[in-house]
Scaffold this active site. Structure first.
Site, PDB file in Angstrom:
ATOM      1  N   ASP A  83       3.010  -4.788   8.171  1.00  0.00           N
ATOM      2  CA  ASP A  83       1.760  -4.056   8.020  1.00  0.00           C
ATOM      3  C   ASP A  83       0.639  -5.085   8.119  1.00  0.00           C
ATOM      4  O   ASP A  83       0.411  -5.870   7.195  1.00  0.00           O
ATOM      5  CB  ASP A  83       1.750  -3.355   6.661  1.00  0.00           C
ATOM      6  CG  ASP A  83       0.410  -2.712   6.335  1.00  0.00           C
ATOM      7  OD1 ASP A  83      -0.546  -2.881   7.120  1.00  0.00           O
ATOM      8  OD2 ASP A  83       0.315  -2.048   5.278  1.00  0.00           O
ATOM      9  N   LYS A 115     -10.271  -1.038  10.629  1.00  0.00           N
ATOM     10  CA  LYS A 115     -10.260  -2.268   9.825  1.00  0.00           C
ATOM     11  C   LYS A 115     -10.672  -3.480  10.666  1.00  0.00           C
ATOM     12  O   LYS A 115     -10.823  -4.582  10.144  1.00  0.00           O
ATOM     13  CB  LYS A 115      -8.863  -2.507   9.239  1.00  0.00           C
ATOM     14  CG  LYS A 115      -8.339  -1.393   8.326  1.00  0.00           C
ATOM     15  CD  LYS A 115      -9.038  -1.396   6.987  1.00  0.00           C
ATOM     16  CE  LYS A 115      -8.637  -0.204   6.137  1.00  0.00           C
ATOM     17  NZ  LYS A 115      -7.344  -0.323   5.497  1.00  0.00           N
ATOM     18  N   HIS A 127       0.865  -1.181   0.000  1.00  0.00           N
ATOM     19  CA  HIS A 127       0.000   0.000   0.000  1.00  0.00           C
ATOM     20  C   HIS A 127       0.903   1.232   0.000  1.00  0.00           C
ATOM     21  O   HIS A 127       2.037   1.182   0.479  1.00  0.00           O
ATOM     22  CB  HIS A 127      -0.853  -0.048   1.275  1.00  0.00           C
ATOM     23  CG  HIS A 127      -1.937   0.966   1.361  1.00  0.00           C
ATOM     24  ND1 HIS A 127      -1.692   2.279   1.707  1.00  0.00           N
ATOM     25  CD2 HIS A 127      -3.280   0.874   1.182  1.00  0.00           C
ATOM     26  CE1 HIS A 127      -2.840   2.938   1.735  1.00  0.00           C
ATOM     27  NE2 HIS A 127      -3.825   2.108   1.419  1.00  0.00           N
ATOM     28  N   CYS A 147      -4.768   2.457  -3.663  1.00  0.00           N
ATOM     29  CA  CYS A 147      -3.517   2.983  -3.085  1.00  0.00           C
ATOM     30  C   CYS A 147      -2.347   2.029  -3.340  1.00  0.00           C
ATOM     31  O   CYS A 147      -1.466   1.877  -2.493  1.00  0.00           O
ATOM     32  CB  CYS A 147      -3.679   3.253  -1.589  1.00  0.00           C
ATOM     33  SG  CYS A 147      -4.839   4.580  -1.221  1.00  0.00           S
ATOM     34  N   GLN A 192      -4.546  -5.589   6.951  1.00  0.00           N
ATOM     35  CA  GLN A 192      -5.499  -6.493   6.301  1.00  0.00           C
ATOM     36  C   GLN A 192      -5.425  -7.916   6.858  1.00  0.00           C
ATOM     37  O   GLN A 192      -6.026  -8.836   6.302  1.00  0.00           O
ATOM     38  CB  GLN A 192      -5.240  -6.512   4.793  1.00  0.00           C
ATOM     39  CG  GLN A 192      -5.389  -5.170   4.115  1.00  0.00           C
ATOM     40  CD  GLN A 192      -6.820  -4.662   4.086  1.00  0.00           C
ATOM     41  OE1 GLN A 192      -7.772  -5.427   4.188  1.00  0.00           O
ATOM     42  NE2 GLN A 192      -6.986  -3.351   3.946  1.00  0.00           N
TER      43      GLN A 192
END
Length: 415
Positions: free
Chosen positions: A209, A235, A132, A373, A212
Site C-alpha cells: 500500500d 494523494k 489503514h 481509519c 502515503q
C-alpha cells in the site's frame, strides 16, 4: 506544462510553487489557510485542474471502440496517462498499470480475486498492526469467505514493525503479505525491501500500500519487486476517484476478473464469455477518463519540479516540525520511528484531539483528528485518536510556526 513554477537548481522555490496551487491563497475564518492535512488529500496545481477541465471542454468522449475523432483523442489521452504512470514507477509493461477508483479499490480487487482463486481453509494472509482499514477489512472478508486466517505483524513502542515476529509468521500457510509502505498515522517508513525479500524467499507474493509513499519518495517497482502496489491519485496532487493498481504480468494473468461488464470482454455469448487482455480485463465499464488524464498531469507536474528536491525539502520540514513540536509542554508523539515521512501524530496533555482540532481550525489551520481509519493501531496505544499534521512540499517553516503557536493558544484556552 503550463503554470509550473520556475524551480531553482539548488532547492525548491516554495514561495513560487505555492502560487501553482490556487486553494493555498484562500482564507479560512478570515485567516490565511495553513493546510496540514495532506495525508488525507493533497491540493491540486492549476495544471491538473485545467487539464481535467480541458477534457470536458474540448474532447469529452468515451474511450476505446469509438471511430470518431473525439473518441480517438480521448482514448489517446487516457492511454498516454497510463504510459506516464508506468514510467513514473518504472513498470516493465504499460499493461501492468490498472486504473482503479483509488487505493481501497485496488486492495479490494486483489483481496477479492486472490480469495476466490487462491485462498482456502488452512491458508493465511499477513498484514501489519499499522494498516489503514482499507488494508484490513478486504482481507478479513477474503479470509471469512475462504476459511483462511489473518495474521498480524506486531509493532514496537516506537511504531516500527517487529521484523523478528514477521519472520516467525512466514510459513507455508501464507499465501500473500499485504503491508503499508508508509504509515498514514505515524509516518513510519517500513523496511519494504526486507519484507519483500523474506516473502519471496518462500515464493509468497507481496502487496504494498503506497498511498502515503508515492508522493514523498521515488518508487521503482522493477528494483523493489512488489507483486502488487496500489496508490490513489488524490494523494499525489491528482483528482479524487482515480487510483492505480500495479501488478506483475505474471500475477495479473493468474487472477480472475474482479468485475464484469463492458471493456473487460473480448466476446460475449449466453453460453460463454471470453475476457479481454491486460489491462482491460480489470477495467470494467466506463473508466474515470478525466481522472486518469488529470493524474497523468499531476505526475508530470511532480516530475518537472523534481521528486528528489521534493523529498529533500520535506525531510528538512519534517525535522523542523518535530524539533519545534517537542518543545511544547505536555505534547507526546504517537509513533516515533527512526525512519519516517509525511505524518506526525500527537496528543497534548489530556486534551481530546477533536477539541484541539476545532480550535486550530478557528485559526485557519487544517489538521486531521480521530483514529485516521486505524482503530486497531489506536487500541494498541490505548488512545481514542490523535491530532495528525501531515506535510508536503508546498508547506513552509512558517506553517509549522503557526501550528506550534496555534497549539499553544488552544492549550491555554482548554486547560
Amino acid at each position: 506544462m503550463e503554470h509550473i513554477a520556475n524551480i531553482e537548481t539548488a532547492a525548491l522555490d516554495v514561495k513560487q510553487i505555492r502560487k501553482d496551487f490556487p486553494i493555498l491563497q484562500e482564507l479560512v475564518h478570515g485567516k490565511p489557510l495553513v493546510y496540514l492535512d495532506n495525508g488525507a488529500t493533497t491540493q491540486k496545481p492549476l495544471s491538473v485542474i485545467e487539464t481535467e477541465a480541458r477534457y470536458y471542454e474540448e474532447y469529452n468522449s468515451n474511450v476505446h471502440r469509438g471511430v470518431h475523432h473525439l473518441s480517438q483523442v480521448a482514448t489517446n489521452a487516457y492511454e498516454k496517462a497510463r504510459e506516464i504512470v508506468a514510467g513514473f514507477i518504472n513498470a516493465a509493461q504499460t499493461h501492468e498499470i490498472i486504473f482503479t477508483k483509488g487505493t481501497t479499490d485496488g486492495i479490494n480487487l486483489v483481496a477479492n480475486t486472490m480469495g476466490r482463486r487462491f485462498l482456502k481453509a488452512g491458508d493465511s494472509v499477513i498484514i501489519s498492526a499499522m494498516e489503514h482499514h482499507s488494508n484490513i477489512v478486504p482481507w478479513q472478508i477474503a479470509c471469512e469467505e475462504s476459511g483462511a486466517t489473518l495474521k498480524v505483524i506486531p509493532i514496537n513502542e516506537r511504531g516500527e514493525l517487529r521484523m523478528d515476529a514477521y519472520e516467525e509468521l512466514l510459513d507455508d500457510t501464507v499465501k500473500i503479505v499485504a503491508v503499508t509502505y508508509v504509515s498514514n498515522t505515524m509516518g513510519t517508513i517500513n523496511p519494504v525491501e526486507d519484507i519483500i525479500a523474506l516473502a519471496h524467499a518462500r515464493k509468497i507474493p507481496v502487496l504494498l500500500d503506497a498511498a502515503q509513499a508515492i508522493q514523498h519518495m521515488s518508487i521503482d517497482v522493477q528494483a523493489l519487486q512488489p507483486d502488487f502496489l496500489v496508490f490513489s491519485g488524490h494523494k499525489i496532487y491528482g483528482p479524487t476517484g482515480i487510483g492505480v493498481l500495479y501488478g506483475t504480468t505474471e500475477w495479473l494473468e493468474k487472477l480472475p476478473p474482479y468485475q464484469g461488464g463492458g471493456d473487460m470482454i473480448k466476446t460475449v455469448t449466453f453460453s460463454k464469455t471470453t475476457y479481454n487482455e491486460l489491462p482491460y480485463k480489470f477495467e470494467a465499464g466506463t473508466p474515470n477518463i478525466a481522472g486518469a488524464i488529470g493524474l497523468g498531469a499531476a505526475i508530470q507536474y511532480l516530475q518537472q519540479v523534481g521528486l528528489d528536491k521534493i523529498q529533500q525539502w520535506e525531510e528538512q520540514l519534517l525535522a523542523y516540525a518535530l524539533e519545534q513540536l517537542r518543545q511544547i509542554d505536555g505534547l507526546r508523539f504517537i509513533g516515533n520511528a527512526a525512519h519516517r515521512s509525511g505524518a506526525i501524530s500527537f496528543l497534548v496533555h489530556d486534551i481530546h484531539p477533536f477539541d484541539l482540532g476545532e480550535l486550530l481550525d478557528q485559526q485557519g489551520i487544517a489538521v486531521r483528528t480521530g483514529h485516521h481509519c486505524c482503530e486497531p493501531l489506536m487500541d494498541e496505544f490505548k488512545i481514542p485518536g490523535t491530532v495528525r499534521a501531515s506535510l508536503t512540499f508546498y508547506n513552509t517553516k512558517e506553517d509549522i510556526d503557526k501550528l506550534v503557536a496555534g497549539i499553544k493558544r488552544a492549550v491555554s484556552m482548554l486547560r
